[in-house]
Motif scaffolding. Structure first.
Motif, PDB file in Angstrom:
ATOM      1  N   PHE A  28      -0.139   8.042   8.608  1.00  0.00           N
ATOM      2  CA  PHE A  28      -0.346   6.634   8.939  1.00  0.00           C
ATOM      3  C   PHE A  28      -1.469   6.051   8.078  1.00  0.00           C
ATOM      4  N   PRO A  29      -1.492   4.738   7.864  1.00  0.00           N
ATOM      5  CA  PRO A  29      -2.626   4.117   7.163  1.00  0.00           C
ATOM      6  C   PRO A  29      -3.939   4.423   7.884  1.00  0.00           C
ATOM      7  N   GLY A  30      -4.948   4.825   7.113  1.00  0.00           N
ATOM      8  CA  GLY A  30      -6.243   5.124   7.698  1.00  0.00           C
ATOM      9  C   GLY A  30      -6.344   6.496   8.314  1.00  0.00           C
ATOM     10  N   PHE A  31      -5.317   7.320   8.111  1.00  0.00           N
ATOM     11  CA  PHE A  31      -5.305   8.690   8.635  1.00  0.00           C
ATOM     12  C   PHE A  31      -4.865   9.634   7.521  1.00  0.00           C
ATOM     13  N   GLY A  32      -5.301  10.903   7.621  1.00  0.00           N
ATOM     14  CA  GLY A  32      -4.938  11.856   6.592  1.00  0.00           C
ATOM     15  C   GLY A  32      -5.390  11.373   5.224  1.00  0.00           C
ATOM     16  N   ALA A  33      -4.484  11.448   4.248  1.00  0.00           N
ATOM     17  CA  ALA A  33      -4.809  11.039   2.884  1.00  0.00           C
ATOM     18  C   ALA A  33      -4.356   9.619   2.564  1.00  0.00           C
ATOM     19  N   SER A  47       7.832  -0.510   6.198  1.00  0.00           N
ATOM     20  CA  SER A  47       7.672  -0.873   4.790  1.00  0.00           C
ATOM     21  C   SER A  47       7.690   0.361   3.895  1.00  0.00           C
ATOM     22  N   PHE A  48       7.080   1.442   4.360  1.00  0.00           N
ATOM     23  CA  PHE A  48       7.061   2.700   3.607  1.00  0.00           C
ATOM     24  C   PHE A  48       8.492   3.186   3.366  1.00  0.00           C
ATOM     25  N   CYS A  49       9.316   3.179   4.399  1.00  0.00           N
ATOM     26  CA  CYS A  49      10.702   3.619   4.251  1.00  0.00           C
ATOM     27  C   CYS A  49      11.460   2.733   3.274  1.00  0.00           C
ATOM     28  N   ALA A  50      11.205   1.429   3.342  1.00  0.00           N
ATOM     29  CA  ALA A  50      11.880   0.506   2.433  1.00  0.00           C
ATOM     30  C   ALA A  50      11.484   0.783   0.984  1.00  0.00           C
ATOM     31  N   ARG A  51      10.200   1.081   0.746  1.00  0.00           N
ATOM     32  CA  ARG A  51       9.747   1.370  -0.614  1.00  0.00           C
ATOM     33  C   ARG A  51      10.366   2.650  -1.160  1.00  0.00           C
ATOM     34  N   LEU A  52      10.587   3.624  -0.262  1.00  0.00           N
ATOM     35  CA  LEU A  52      11.240   4.869  -0.686  1.00  0.00           C
ATOM     36  C   LEU A  52      12.747   4.700  -0.860  1.00  0.00           C
ATOM     37  N   TYR A  75      -5.684  -2.487  13.490  1.00  0.00           N
ATOM     38  CA  TYR A  75      -4.962  -1.253  13.791  1.00  0.00           C
ATOM     39  C   TYR A  75      -4.389  -1.345  15.189  1.00  0.00           C
ATOM     40  N   ASN A  76      -3.086  -1.399  15.287  1.00  0.00           N
ATOM     41  CA  ASN A  76      -2.420  -1.373  16.587  1.00  0.00           C
ATOM     42  C   ASN A  76      -1.003  -0.855  16.376  1.00  0.00           C
ATOM     43  N   ALA A  77      -0.275  -0.737  17.463  1.00  0.00           N
ATOM     44  CA  ALA A  77       1.071  -0.169  17.372  1.00  0.00           C
ATOM     45  C   ALA A  77       1.975  -0.992  16.464  1.00  0.00           C
ATOM     46  N   GLU A  78       1.831  -2.306  16.522  1.00  0.00           N
ATOM     47  CA  GLU A  78       2.708  -3.169  15.731  1.00  0.00           C
ATOM     48  C   GLU A  78       2.446  -3.017  14.235  1.00  0.00           C
ATOM     49  N   THR A  79       1.158  -3.020  13.825  1.00  0.00           N
ATOM     50  CA  THR A  79       0.865  -2.933  12.390  1.00  0.00           C
ATOM     51  C   THR A  79       1.203  -1.549  11.843  1.00  0.00           C
ATOM     52  N   LEU A  80       1.002  -0.513  12.640  1.00  0.00           N
ATOM     53  CA  LEU A  80       1.360   0.823  12.171  1.00  0.00           C
ATOM     54  C   LEU A  80       2.876   0.980  12.060  1.00  0.00           C
ATOM     55  N   THR A  81       3.596   0.360  12.985  1.00  0.00           N
ATOM     56  CA  THR A  81       5.063   0.370  12.892  1.00  0.00           C
ATOM     57  C   THR A  81       5.521  -0.396  11.665  1.00  0.00           C
ATOM     58  N   ASP A  82       4.893  -1.547  11.406  1.00  0.00           N
ATOM     59  CA  ASP A  82       5.209  -2.316  10.193  1.00  0.00           C
ATOM     60  C   ASP A  82       5.003  -1.466   8.945  1.00  0.00           C
ATOM     61  N   ALA A  83       3.902  -0.713   8.932  1.00  0.00           N
ATOM     62  CA  ALA A  83       3.581   0.101   7.760  1.00  0.00           C
ATOM     63  C   ALA A  83       4.633   1.172   7.528  1.00  0.00           C
ATOM     64  N   VAL A  84       5.111   1.802   8.598  1.00  0.00           N
ATOM     65  CA  VAL A  84       6.141   2.832   8.451  1.00  0.00           C
ATOM     66  C   VAL A  84       7.451   2.207   7.971  1.00  0.00           C
ATOM     67  N   MET A 139       0.833  -1.195   0.000  1.00  0.00           N
ATOM     68  CA  MET A 139       0.000   0.000   0.000  1.00  0.00           C
ATOM     69  C   MET A 139       0.871   1.248   0.000  1.00  0.00           C
ATOM     70  N   GLU A 140       0.360   2.293  -0.635  1.00  0.00           N
ATOM     71  CA  GLU A 140       1.075   3.563  -0.704  1.00  0.00           C
ATOM     72  C   GLU A 140       0.561   4.494   0.389  1.00  0.00           C
ATOM     73  N   LEU A 141       1.456   5.177   1.051  1.00  0.00           N
ATOM     74  CA  LEU A 141       1.081   6.145   2.076  1.00  0.00           C
ATOM     75  C   LEU A 141       1.300   7.563   1.565  1.00  0.00           C
ATOM     76  N   ALA A 142       0.404   8.468   1.966  1.00  0.00           N
ATOM     77  CA  ALA A 142       0.552   9.875   1.602  1.00  0.00           C
ATOM     78  C   ALA A 142       1.688  10.490   2.411  1.00  0.00           C
ATOM     79  N   PHE A 143       2.460  11.357   1.773  1.00  0.00           N
ATOM     80  CA  PHE A 143       3.568  11.985   2.493  1.00  0.00           C
ATOM     81  C   PHE A 143       3.954  13.283   1.825  1.00  0.00           C
ATOM     82  N   GLU A 144       4.703  14.086   2.556  1.00  0.00           N
ATOM     83  CA  GLU A 144       5.288  15.329   2.072  1.00  0.00           C
ATOM     84  C   GLU A 144       6.795  15.231   2.279  1.00  0.00           C
ATOM     85  N   ARG A 145       7.561  15.616   1.262  1.00  0.00           N
ATOM     86  CA  ARG A 145       9.020  15.507   1.358  1.00  0.00           C
ATOM     87  C   ARG A 145       9.660  16.827   0.970  1.00  0.00           C
TER      88      ARG A 145
END
Length: 258
Positions: A45-50, A71-76, A60-69, A1-7
């Motif tokens: 975060f997934p399910g927040f913002g855009a 994975s997001f960094c790895a994709r970038l 939705y818990n601390a572990e899955t949100l941490t996993d998502a971040v 999944m893709e997460l919205a971000f500003e860089r």
């Protein structure tokens, strides 16, 4: 999944993580101050913002949100970045440090250092704030945000200086809180205590002197857990970025200087 971000900016990568019900724009007051010497990546975060929600069946818990971040960094292609988070984002930042996935972690009033009825109180406050965004008609919400008294009523529990927030920021923050599909399930998971495991990277913890959501006494527990002194953000509330952008930026730059 893709997460919205500003860089923005250049330099060592610094990933910014918002609190529950918020969005990356919470960091807007400090991003340009940081971008002068950091490659700043503020993410929803997934399910927040855009950002889209987590896949069906993923809680939705601390572990899955941490996993998502992670994975997001790895994709970038961002390996072992510095990371900073506020509230829920602070807990995730410390969890990433415990995993050894980041170069450093800075946590501003992180969740997880509560005791007794404190998490119940935090849930009640957050639930009532979300309820307000869902019951007031848009015109009334906009009118509140455009008056000093209205801003104090809208965000006074999470910022110490509501007058320093623009009406547009208050309105956008209210919309993010209202529309966050991951809010209810994440809030229900607010029972964890202290990040799992000891940090494998340098950490910094700072706490708003006037935090009304995660009370300042929780900083004492964070200091015991981290075995280091917690920095006090004087004149700041739970979400300190608009209260004192220069102070918050200085803490984040010092924390990501390792």
């Amino acid at each position: 999944m893709e997460l919205a971000f500003e860089r923005r900016g250049s330099g060592p990568p610094l990933v910014l993580l918002h609190g529950i019900g918020h969005h990356w724009q919470a960091w807007e007051p400090v991003i340009d101050l940081l971008a002068a010497s950091r490659d700043v990546i503020a993410v929803d975060f997934p399910g927040f913002g855009a950002s889209p929600p987590l896949p069906p069946g993923v809680p939705y818990n601390a572990e899955t949100l941490t996993d998502a971040v992670e994975s997001f960094c790895a994709r970038l292609g961002v390996r072992e970045p510095h990371v900073a988070g506020n509230s829920l984002g602070g807990y995730v930042a410390l969890t990433l440090a415990a995993r050894g996935a980041v170069r450093s972690a800075t946590a501003l009033s992180p969740a997880g250092f509560w005791a007794g009825a404190e998490p119940t109180l935090a849930r009640a406050i957050l639930r009532s704030m979300r309820g307000l965004t869902r019951t007031l008609p848009p015109g009334r919400t906009d009118a509140l945000a455009r008056s000093a008294v209205g801003r104090a009523l809208s965000v006074g529990l999470i910022v110490a200086r509501p007058s320093r927030m623009s009406p547009e920021a208050v309105i956008a923050g209210g919309q993010a809180l209202r529309d966050a599909v991951g809010f209810d399930e994440t809030l229900a998971a607010f029972s964890w205590i202290a990040p799992p495991g000891r940090p494998k990277a340098p950490i910094t913890i700072a706490w708003g002197e006037r935090d009304r959501l995660l009370l300042r006494r929780q900083a004492v527990r964070a200091a015991r857990w981290s075995e280091q002194r917690v920095k006090l953000l004087r004149g700041c509330g739970h979400v300190p970025m608009s209260d004192d952008p220069e102070l918050v930026a200085r803490v984040l730059l010092e924390g990501s200087s390792h």
